[in-house]
Design a protein around this motif. Sequence first.
Motif, PDB file in Angstrom:
ATOM      1  N   ILE C 219       3.444   5.339 -11.644  1.00 35.29           N
ATOM      2  CA  ILE C 219       3.470   4.162 -11.295  1.00 35.29           C
ATOM      3  C   ILE C 219       1.641   3.869 -11.064  1.00 35.29           C
ATOM      4  CG2 ILE C 219       3.794   1.833  -9.036  1.00 35.29           C
ATOM      5  CD1 ILE C 219       6.542   4.001  -9.025  1.00 35.29           C
ATOM      6  N   SER C 220       1.493   2.987 -11.690  1.00 36.82           N
ATOM      7  CA  SER C 220       0.128   2.664 -11.680  1.00 36.82           C
ATOM      8  C   SER C 220      -1.026   2.215 -10.004  1.00 36.82           C
ATOM      9  CB  SER C 220      -0.994   2.298 -12.839  1.00 36.82           C
ATOM     10  OG  SER C 220      -0.278   3.065 -13.968  1.00 36.82           O
ATOM     11  N   GLY C 221      -0.325   1.520  -9.670  1.00 33.41           N
ATOM     12  CA  GLY C 221      -0.493   0.488  -8.240  1.00 33.41           C
ATOM     13  C   GLY C 221       0.806   0.080  -7.790  1.00 33.41           C
ATOM     14  N   LEU C 222       0.719  -0.126  -6.158  1.00 27.34           N
ATOM     15  CA  LEU C 222       1.727  -0.425  -5.970  1.00 27.34           C
ATOM     16  C   LEU C 222       1.560  -1.559  -4.598  1.00 27.34           C
ATOM     17  CD1 LEU C 222       4.783   0.754  -5.446  1.00 27.34           C
ATOM     18  CD2 LEU C 222       3.924   2.211  -3.780  1.00 27.34           C
ATOM     19  N   LEU C 223       2.152  -2.781  -4.110  1.00 31.49           N
ATOM     20  CA  LEU C 223       2.047  -2.914  -3.322  1.00 31.49           C
ATOM     21  C   LEU C 223       3.225  -2.443  -2.819  1.00 31.49           C
ATOM     22  CD1 LEU C 223       1.354  -6.662  -5.165  1.00 31.49           C
ATOM     23  CD2 LEU C 223      -0.348  -5.091  -4.238  1.00 31.49           C
ATOM     24  N   GLN C 224       3.005  -2.116  -0.770  1.00 34.01           N
ATOM     25  CA  GLN C 224       4.456  -2.184  -0.438  1.00 34.01           C
ATOM     26  C   GLN C 224       4.280  -3.591   0.927  1.00 34.01           C
ATOM     27  OE1 GLN C 224       2.195   1.412   2.161  1.00 34.01           O
ATOM     28  NE2 GLN C 224       2.040   2.262  -0.154  1.00 34.01           N
ATOM     29  N   GLY C 225       5.430  -3.928   0.303  1.00 40.24           N
ATOM     30  CA  GLY C 225       6.403  -5.022   1.109  1.00 40.24           C
ATOM     31  C   GLY C 225       5.197  -5.878   1.566  1.00 40.24           C
ATOM     32  N   LEU C 226       5.655  -6.709   2.871  1.00 43.17           N
ATOM     33  CA  LEU C 226       4.434  -7.962   2.767  1.00 43.17           C
ATOM     34  C   LEU C 226       3.529  -7.512   3.228  1.00 43.17           C
ATOM     35  CD1 LEU C 226       4.934 -10.542   3.498  1.00 43.17           C
ATOM     36  CD2 LEU C 226       5.721 -10.190   6.475  1.00 43.17           C
ATOM     37  N   ARG C 227       3.502  -6.463   4.187  1.00 42.71           N
ATOM     38  CA  ARG C 227       1.656  -5.607   4.545  1.00 42.71           C
ATOM     39  C   ARG C 227       0.979  -5.444   3.255  1.00 42.71           C
ATOM     40  NH1 ARG C 227      -1.192  -1.471   8.306  1.00 42.71           N
ATOM     41  NH2 ARG C 227      -2.974  -1.243   6.770  1.00 42.71           N
ATOM     42  N   GLY C 228       1.507  -5.471   1.986  1.00 44.70           N
ATOM     43  CA  GLY C 228       0.941  -4.844   0.494  1.00 44.70           C
ATOM     44  C   GLY C 228       0.017  -6.798  -0.091  1.00 44.70           C
ATOM     45  N   ALA C 229       1.330  -7.774   0.513  1.00 49.08           N
ATOM     46  CA  ALA C 229       0.185  -8.648  -0.031  1.00 49.08           C
ATOM     47  C   ALA C 229      -0.014  -9.191   0.795  1.00 49.08           C
ATOM     48  CB  ALA C 229       1.849  -9.742   0.120  1.00 49.08           C
ATOM     49  N   ALA C 230      -0.141  -9.432   2.116  1.00 48.19           N
ATOM     50  CA  ALA C 230      -1.253  -9.282   2.762  1.00 48.19           C
ATOM     51  C   ALA C 230      -2.592  -8.894   2.544  1.00 48.19           C
ATOM     52  CB  ALA C 230      -0.711  -9.097   4.599  1.00 48.19           C
ATOM     53  N   GLU C 231      -2.961  -7.803   2.238  1.00 48.41           N
ATOM     54  CA  GLU C 231      -3.656  -6.692   1.956  1.00 48.41           C
ATOM     55  C   GLU C 231      -4.349  -7.340   0.491  1.00 48.41           C
ATOM     56  OE1 GLU C 231      -1.927  -2.172   3.381  1.00 48.41           O
ATOM     57  OE2 GLU C 231      -1.803  -2.823   1.586  1.00 48.41           O
TER      58      GLU C 231
END
Lengths: 212, 216, 275
Positions: C219-231
Motif C-alpha cells: 500500500i503506497s499511501g494510506l488515508l486513515q479515516g476522518l483524520r486522513g481526510a482532514a489532513e
Amino acid sequence: MNISMDPWVWLMGLGMLAIFSFVYKENAIYRLFEHIYVGAAAGYTIVVNYGNIVDRGIMPLFKQGKYNLVVPLIIGLLLYARFFKNIAWLSRWAIAFLLGIGVGVSTFGEVNSVIIAQVRASMMTLIVRNGAGVFQLGRSVNNWIMVLGTLSVLLYFFFSVEQKGLVKHGSALGRAIMMITFGVSFGNVVMGRISLLLGSLETIFGQWLGLL
Amino acid sequence: MRREVPLVITFVIGVLLIASYFLQGPILGGEYTWKTLSSDITNWGVLVSAFAVGIAAVNLTRIHGNKITNQRPGFINSIALIGTMVIFIAVGVFNKHFGTAGTRALFQNMFDYILSPLGAAMFAIIAFYVASASYRAFRARSAEATMLLIAAIIMMMASAPIGALIWSKFPVIGKWLLDVVNMAGQRGIRLGVAIGGFAASMRILLGIDRGHLGSE
Amino acid sequence: MNWLDKLQQIDRRVIYTLLLVVLLIPMFRPLGIPLEVNMTTQKVYDLVQALDPARDVALFVMDYSPGGSPDVHPQALIVAEHLAQRGVRTIMVSFVDAGPMFAEQVLDHVSKKYDIVYGTDFVNLGYLAGMETAIKNFAEAPHTAFERDFRNNPVASMPIMAGITHITDIAFIIDFQTGDPGYNAFLKQVQGPYGVTYAAGIVTVSVPNAMPFVQSGQISGLLQGLRGAAEYEVLVGSPGAGAAKMDAQSLGHLLIIGFIIVGNVAYFLNKKKAV
C-alpha cells in the motif's frame, strides 16, 4: 439559524432521530424506521444487481449473440432451486460454482500477495547503518521488534509443539505483542466510532436544523 | 450424483482458475487462451453473484409476507419493510430502463436521504456503547489488560490533534506503537489467517470439506 | 450504597449525554487545534501530485457503504477535488453496491468547484457484483467490463476510456473502502500480479490491520479515516468536512479517556475498601 425547508431533508432528519432514539430506549418509532432501512437496503441491492444481470447477461446474450452466457444465467437461477423442495439439491451446483471461483481467485493472491510478500517484508536488516556507515540504534531495535514480534505471534498460534522452555517464552512475548496490538485497535475503534457519530451529528445539526 | 457433481464443479473451476495465473497462450493449441478462460469464468462469477443477492430478498419477503398475512405483532413494520423495498425496486428498475433526469434524481434522493443517513445513524449509535463500555468494562485487572489499556489511551491521545498539545511525545509514541509493535502483531495474525485460509481452500477444492453442501 | 458504588453504577444515559454535549460544543464553537499531517497521508498527496495530466489516468474506487461513509466519504471528496484541480483523468468504479451513488455525490461536489467534463475528465462506471472475482475481471479488461456507465451512457465511445485495455494502463489506484472488498482483494488481484501503484482510504477501525501492507510497501499511501481526510484538506488547502470535526474528535477522546480513568479509580478504590 437556517433550518432546511426541503421535505427530503426532513424525512432524513426525522429518520435519523428515530434511529438515535434507540439509545434512550427501544421503541415503536425506532422499529418502524429500522424496518424501513432494511427494506430500502434490500430494494437498493436488488436494483443494482439486477442492473448487472441485464447489462452483463441478458443484453449481450440477446443483442450480441453471446450464447455462452446462458450457462451463468442458468446457474444463477439454480440458486433459487432451494425454495422448491423436490429440486432443492440443484442449488448446490450453483453454490459449488461460486465456491470454485472463490477458491480459484483467492488462492494465488493469498499466497503471492500475503504469505510471500509479507514474509519477504519481514526479512529486514537487523543491524541498520545509515549511508555514512554509522550504526542506527533506534531503527535496529525497531527491526528486531518487528521480526521477533511477528515470529512470536506466529509461535503463540503454533499448537503442534508443547508450550514449554523457549517456546513458552516466545509465545508469552507473542501474547504481550498482541495485547498492545489490541490496545492500538481499541484506540482506533474509539476514534472511528466517534467519527461516525460526528458525521450523523453534522447531518442533523447542520444540514437539517441549520445550526452549524 | 447429487453430492459428487458439486464437488467436481468446485474442483474443475478452482483448478482452471488457479492454473490461469501460471499459464499463458492458447489452450490445447486452439484460439481460446488461458486469459480468455479466466476472463469468461470470472465474468460468469459476476453474473451468478448478482443472482445470489436476490436470495436474501426472497427470504425477507417470505418472513415478512407471512407476518402480514397472519397479522402477527409488528406486522405494520413488515408492511413498511416490504413497501419500502418494492418502492426502491420499482423506481430503480424504471430508472434503469426508461430513466430520465427526473427519475435519476428521484432514485439518488431516495439513496441520499433515506438509505444512506439511516445506515450511517445505525452505525453512529455504537459510539455511545463504546463510551459506556470504556467506563464500565475497561478495567486494568491484570498486567496484560493494563498493557492493552495503556496502548489504547496512548493511541487515543496520539490520533486526536489535542494529544500533541498536551504532550508533544504522544504522536511519536503512538506512531511507534502503530507502525512497529502493532505492525508485528497484525503481521503475525494476518500470516496465520493466510495459512489457515490456504488450508481451508485446499480442503474445499479437494472435496475434504463438504459442509457447504449441507446434509443429504 | 457508598459514593464509589454510585459512581460505578452511574446511569448509562448520563454517559451518553456527556458524550453528546462534549462532541457538540466544538462543532458550534471550533477550537482551532492545529493538525499535523501523517506521513501516509502525505504519500497519497505526493502520488497524486506526481501524476501527469497529459498521460496518466487514475482509478477511483468507491468501495464504501453507508455505515462507514462518514469516515471515508470526506476522503473521497477531497481527493477527487485534488484530481480535478490537477486535471487528471479519473475513472470511478465500485465493487460495493452503494458505491455508484456515493460517486454521484462526489461528482456533484467536484463539478460545483471545478469545470469538469463528464466522460472526458471523470466517469462513474458503476457497480460490478462478485467482490474479489469482479476486481480480477475488471483488472483484466476494464474497457469491456461495463458496456454502459452508471448514467446509462455507452462506455466505449468515451474519450476518458481511450487507451485503457488493462489495469496496467492505469497509473494510480486510490481505493476508498469500509471493509470487504478492500485492500486485501486489490493487493491480491491487482497490485501483486501487475504492480500498479495502489493507495487506500480506509475507515479508522481498519487502520491497524492495514499497517503490515503499508510497511511492506504494497500500500503506497494510506488515508486513515476522518483524520486522513482532514489532513488531506490541509495539504490541498481546502478545509471541508474532515477538518471541521477534528476539534470534536479531540474532546471526544479526552472524555473517553476520562471515563476509563474514573471507571478504574472507582473500581480499585472500591476493591481496596472491600479488602
